[in-house]
Scaffold this motif. Structure first.
Motif, PDB file in Angstrom:
ATOM      1  N   MET A   1     -20.256  54.462  30.274  1.00 32.99           N
ATOM      2  CA  MET A   1     -20.568  54.335  31.681  1.00 32.99           C
ATOM      3  C   MET A   1     -19.339  53.893  32.467  1.00 32.99           C
ATOM      4  SD  MET A   1     -23.715  52.435  33.454  1.00 32.99           S
ATOM      5  CE  MET A   1     -23.270  50.792  33.901  1.00 32.99           C
ATOM      6  N   HIS A   2     -18.672  52.845  32.014  1.00 29.79           N
ATOM      7  CA  HIS A   2     -17.479  52.351  32.710  1.00 29.79           C
ATOM      8  C   HIS A   2     -16.278  52.708  31.855  1.00 29.79           C
ATOM      9  CE1 HIS A   2     -19.761  50.007  35.609  1.00 29.79           C
ATOM     10  NE2 HIS A   2     -20.551  49.720  34.610  1.00 29.79           N
ATOM     11  N   LYS A   3     -15.561  53.740  32.250  1.00 29.84           N
ATOM     12  CA  LYS A   3     -14.384  54.141  31.496  1.00 29.84           C
ATOM     13  C   LYS A   3     -13.244  53.205  31.829  1.00 29.84           C
ATOM     14  CE  LYS A   3     -15.725  58.943  31.322  1.00 29.84           C
ATOM     15  NZ  LYS A   3     -15.449  60.277  31.815  1.00 29.84           N
ATOM     16  N   GLU A   4     -12.633  52.679  30.805  1.00 29.03           N
ATOM     17  CA  GLU A   4     -11.499  51.793  31.004  1.00 29.03           C
ATOM     18  C   GLU A   4     -10.227  52.639  31.070  1.00 29.03           C
ATOM     19  OE1 GLU A   4     -11.844  48.529  31.448  1.00 29.03           O
ATOM     20  OE2 GLU A   4     -13.981  48.578  31.059  1.00 29.03           O
ATOM     21  N   LYS A   5      -9.496  52.557  32.137  1.00 28.31           N
ATOM     22  CA  LYS A   5      -8.202  53.222  32.211  1.00 28.31           C
ATOM     23  C   LYS A   5      -7.230  52.364  31.421  1.00 28.31           C
ATOM     24  CE  LYS A   5      -9.080  55.075  36.795  1.00 28.31           C
ATOM     25  NZ  LYS A   5      -8.711  55.013  38.204  1.00 28.31           N
ATOM     26  N   ALA A   6      -6.290  53.009  30.791  1.00 27.64           N
ATOM     27  CA  ALA A   6      -5.382  52.291  29.905  1.00 27.64           C
ATOM     28  C   ALA A   6      -4.309  51.506  30.666  1.00 27.64           C
ATOM     29  CB  ALA A   6      -4.713  53.269  28.940  1.00 27.64           C
ATOM     30  N   VAL A   7      -4.005  51.922  31.877  1.00 23.09           N
ATOM     31  CA  VAL A   7      -2.850  51.357  32.577  1.00 23.09           C
ATOM     32  C   VAL A   7      -3.277  50.261  33.552  1.00 23.09           C
ATOM     33  CG1 VAL A   7      -0.848  51.917  34.018  1.00 23.09           C
ATOM     34  CG2 VAL A   7      -1.737  53.607  32.413  1.00 23.09           C
ATOM     35  N   VAL A   8      -2.633  49.121  33.442  1.00 22.33           N
ATOM     36  CA  VAL A   8      -2.846  48.035  34.407  1.00 22.33           C
ATOM     37  C   VAL A   8      -1.481  47.598  34.924  1.00 22.33           C
ATOM     38  CG1 VAL A   8      -4.992  47.192  33.377  1.00 22.33           C
ATOM     39  CG2 VAL A   8      -2.831  46.233  32.631  1.00 22.33           C
ATOM     40  N   VAL A   9      -1.475  47.004  36.102  1.00 23.13           N
ATOM     41  CA  VAL A   9      -0.221  46.467  36.642  1.00 23.13           C
ATOM     42  C   VAL A   9      -0.192  44.970  36.384  1.00 23.13           C
ATOM     43  CG1 VAL A   9       0.136  48.228  38.413  1.00 23.13           C
ATOM     44  CG2 VAL A   9      -1.192  46.208  38.960  1.00 23.13           C
ATOM     45  N   THR A  10       0.998  44.435  36.282  1.00 27.06           N
ATOM     46  CA  THR A  10       1.143  42.991  36.075  1.00 27.06           C
ATOM     47  C   THR A  10       0.848  42.258  37.380  1.00 27.06           C
ATOM     48  OG1 THR A  10       3.471  42.963  36.695  1.00 27.06           O
ATOM     49  CG2 THR A  10       2.965  43.387  34.357  1.00 27.06           C
ATOM     50  N   SER A  11       0.599  40.973  37.255  1.00 26.59           N
ATOM     51  CA  SER A  11       0.364  40.152  38.449  1.00 26.59           C
ATOM     52  C   SER A  11       1.579  40.154  39.363  1.00 26.59           C
ATOM     53  CB  SER A  11      -0.002  38.729  38.037  1.00 26.59           C
ATOM     54  OG  SER A  11      -1.252  38.725  37.372  1.00 26.59           O
ATOM     55  N   ASP A  12       2.772  40.121  38.781  1.00 29.57           N
ATOM     56  CA  ASP A  12       3.998  40.140  39.589  1.00 29.57           C
ATOM     57  C   ASP A  12       4.125  41.444  40.369  1.00 29.57           C
ATOM     58  OD1 ASP A  12       4.710  37.613  38.760  1.00 29.57           O
ATOM     59  OD2 ASP A  12       6.086  38.323  37.191  1.00 29.57           O
ATOM     60  N   GLU A  13       3.811  42.563  39.703  1.00 24.88           N
ATOM     61  CA  GLU A  13       3.907  43.858  40.387  1.00 24.88           C
ATOM     62  C   GLU A  13       2.857  43.968  41.487  1.00 24.88           C
ATOM     63  OE1 GLU A  13       4.105  48.652  39.472  1.00 24.88           O
ATOM     64  OE2 GLU A  13       3.786  47.266  37.796  1.00 24.88           O
ATOM     65  N   LEU A  14       1.652  43.477  41.220  1.00 24.34           N
ATOM     66  CA  LEU A  14       0.601  43.531  42.234  1.00 24.34           C
ATOM     67  C   LEU A  14       0.964  42.647  43.432  1.00 24.34           C
ATOM     68  CD1 LEU A  14      -2.046  44.889  42.847  1.00 24.34           C
ATOM     69  CD2 LEU A  14      -3.236  43.059  41.634  1.00 24.34           C
ATOM     70  N   THR A  15       1.576  41.507  43.171  1.00 26.45           N
ATOM     71  CA  THR A  15       2.037  40.642  44.262  1.00 26.45           C
ATOM     72  C   THR A  15       3.062  41.385  45.116  1.00 26.45           C
ATOM     73  OG1 THR A  15       1.640  38.631  42.986  1.00 26.45           O
ATOM     74  CG2 THR A  15       3.207  38.468  44.818  1.00 26.45           C
ATOM     75  N   ARG A  16       4.006  42.074  44.454  1.00 28.17           N
ATOM     76  CA  ARG A  16       5.021  42.835  45.189  1.00 28.17           C
ATOM     77  C   ARG A  16       4.384  43.930  46.044  1.00 28.17           C
ATOM     78  NH1 ARG A  16       6.692  47.424  44.905  1.00 28.17           N
ATOM     79  NH2 ARG A  16       5.933  47.897  42.825  1.00 28.17           N
ATOM     80  N   ILE A  17       3.394  44.628  45.483  1.00 29.17           N
ATOM     81  CA  ILE A  17       2.704  45.696  46.217  1.00 29.17           C
ATOM     82  C   ILE A  17       2.016  45.118  47.455  1.00 29.17           C
ATOM     83  CG2 ILE A  17       0.763  47.311  46.098  1.00 29.17           C
ATOM     84  CD1 ILE A  17       1.553  47.744  43.098  1.00 29.17           C
ATOM     85  N   MET A  18       1.383  43.955  47.309  1.00 27.62           N
ATOM     86  CA  MET A  18       0.693  43.328  48.443  1.00 27.62           C
ATOM     87  C   MET A  18       1.681  42.818  49.477  1.00 27.62           C
ATOM     88  SD  MET A  18      -2.593  41.419  46.904  1.00 27.62           S
ATOM     89  CE  MET A  18      -3.678  42.240  45.770  1.00 27.62           C
ATOM     90  N   GLU A  19       2.791  42.270  49.017  1.00 30.64           N
ATOM     91  CA  GLU A  19       3.824  41.824  49.960  1.00 30.64           C
ATOM     92  C   GLU A  19       4.375  42.998  50.754  1.00 30.64           C
ATOM     93  OE1 GLU A  19       6.492  39.835  47.282  1.00 30.64           O
ATOM     94  OE2 GLU A  19       5.473  37.892  47.538  1.00 30.64           O
ATOM     95  N   ASP A  20       4.572  44.148  50.085  1.00 28.69           N
ATOM     96  CA  ASP A  20       5.045  45.356  50.782  1.00 28.69           C
ATOM     97  C   ASP A  20       4.027  45.795  51.819  1.00 28.69           C
ATOM     98  OD1 ASP A  20       7.297  45.353  49.216  1.00 28.69           O
ATOM     99  OD2 ASP A  20       6.679  47.019  47.920  1.00 28.69           O
ATOM    100  N   SER A  21       2.744  45.750  51.466  1.00 25.04           N
ATOM    101  CA  SER A  21       1.687  46.131  52.408  1.00 25.04           C
ATOM    102  C   SER A  21       1.701  45.217  53.626  1.00 25.04           C
ATOM    103  CB  SER A  21       0.323  46.071  51.719  1.00 25.04           C
ATOM    104  OG  SER A  21      -0.713  46.287  52.642  1.00 25.04           O
ATOM    105  N   MET A  22       1.902  43.933  53.374  1.00 27.10           N
ATOM    106  CA  MET A  22       1.932  42.960  54.470  1.00 27.10           C
ATOM    107  C   MET A  22       3.146  43.205  55.357  1.00 27.10           C
ATOM    108  SD  MET A  22       1.604  38.830  54.159  1.00 27.10           S
ATOM    109  CE  MET A  22      -0.100  38.742  53.679  1.00 27.10           C
ATOM    110  N   ALA A  23       4.270  43.544  54.746  1.00 21.85           N
ATOM    111  CA  ALA A  23       5.493  43.781  55.515  1.00 21.85           C
ATOM    112  C   ALA A  23       5.356  45.013  56.413  1.00 21.85           C
ATOM    113  CB  ALA A  23       6.677  43.949  54.567  1.00 21.85           C
ATOM    114  N   LYS A  24       4.604  46.019  55.966  1.00 22.73           N
ATOM    115  CA  LYS A  24       4.395  47.237  56.751  1.00 22.73           C
ATOM    116  C   LYS A  24       3.436  47.022  57.914  1.00 22.73           C
ATOM    117  CE  LYS A  24       4.833  50.219  52.712  1.00 22.73           C
ATOM    118  NZ  LYS A  24       4.050  51.061  51.804  1.00 22.73           N
ATOM    119  N   SER A  25       2.646  45.992  57.822  1.00 28.78           N
ATOM    120  CA  SER A  25       1.608  45.744  58.820  1.00 28.78           C
ATOM    121  C   SER A  25       2.197  45.149  60.091  1.00 28.78           C
ATOM    122  CB  SER A  25       0.572  44.785  58.231  1.00 28.78           C
ATOM    123  OG  SER A  25      -0.272  44.305  59.224  1.00 28.78           O
TER     124      SER A  25
END
Length: 197
Positions: A1-25
């Motif tokens: 039912m819930h397929k697990e995707k193999a790829v996850v991002v690290t907490s550091d990478e996710l923080t960077r992605i969110m910081e980039d989103s905030m900077a674009k805003s």
């Protein structure tokens, strides 16, 4: 039912992605979660698992953590988390830094999981654990809210007589009169539910 995707991002990478989103805003305090989720999906990232790990890694109050926790609630509402992930979501919401700063975070998770019957066992285990451990400041309220979410039309709970008696005793122990009345009412509804089977 819930397929697990193999790829996850690290907490550091996710923080960077969110910081980039905030900077674009235009608003320095806005993170566009839909844009972030879209980007992660295009890359084949398991968003739910990445967000769960991000929240589990959090050691302090953090805006990004609350944003990811609230997005996880949306995934729970739509039934996109596995039972194991739903259990982890509740554990995150009641621990520091989330639960200690805002009990509403835990209640929000309970309500969102309550939208889907697939999480019935998760909510029941959570309520039972609250009664056993009694460690969270709002453990009684959280346990009763979780049990209340289970009282959906057509859902019959199979609770032991001993557990029902404990529920009734704990309802009487609530200090806040308004809450005590609500908990007593809910305890009565749980007893009534048992008569259905």
């Amino acid at each position: 039912m819930h397929k697990e995707k193999a790829v996850v991002v690290t907490s550091d990478e996710l923080t960077r992605i969110m910081e980039d989103s905030m900077a674009k805003s235009r608003n320095n305090y806005y993170v566009n979660m839909q844009e972030i989720v879209r980007e992660l999906n295009v890359r084949g990232i398991d968003v739910g698992e990445s967000f769960l790990r991000f929240c589990e890694d959090a050691t302090a109050y953090h805006y990004f953590g609350f944003r990811t926790l609230r997005y996880l609630n949306e995934l729970a509402s739509s039934g996109e988390l596995s039972e194991t992930q739903a259990e982890r979501l509740l554990a995150i919401a009641e621990k520091e830094p989330y639960g200690i700063y805002n009990d509403a975070e835990c209640l929000g998770c309970i309500y969102h999981l309550g939208h889907r019957r697939i999480y019935k066992d998760v909510l029941l285990k959570f309520a039972e654990r609250q009664f056993k451990e009694k460690k969270c400041r709002e453990w009684r309220w959280n346990a009763f809210i979780a049990l209340g979410q289970l009282l959906k039309p057509g859902t019959v709970l199979q609770l032991s007589k001993e557990f029902l008696q404990e529920i009734a005793r704990e309802a009487e122990k609530e200090h806040d009169e308004r809450r005590r009345n609500q908990l007593i009412f809910l305890a009565g509804r749980l007893w009534e539910n048992q008569k259905l089977y």
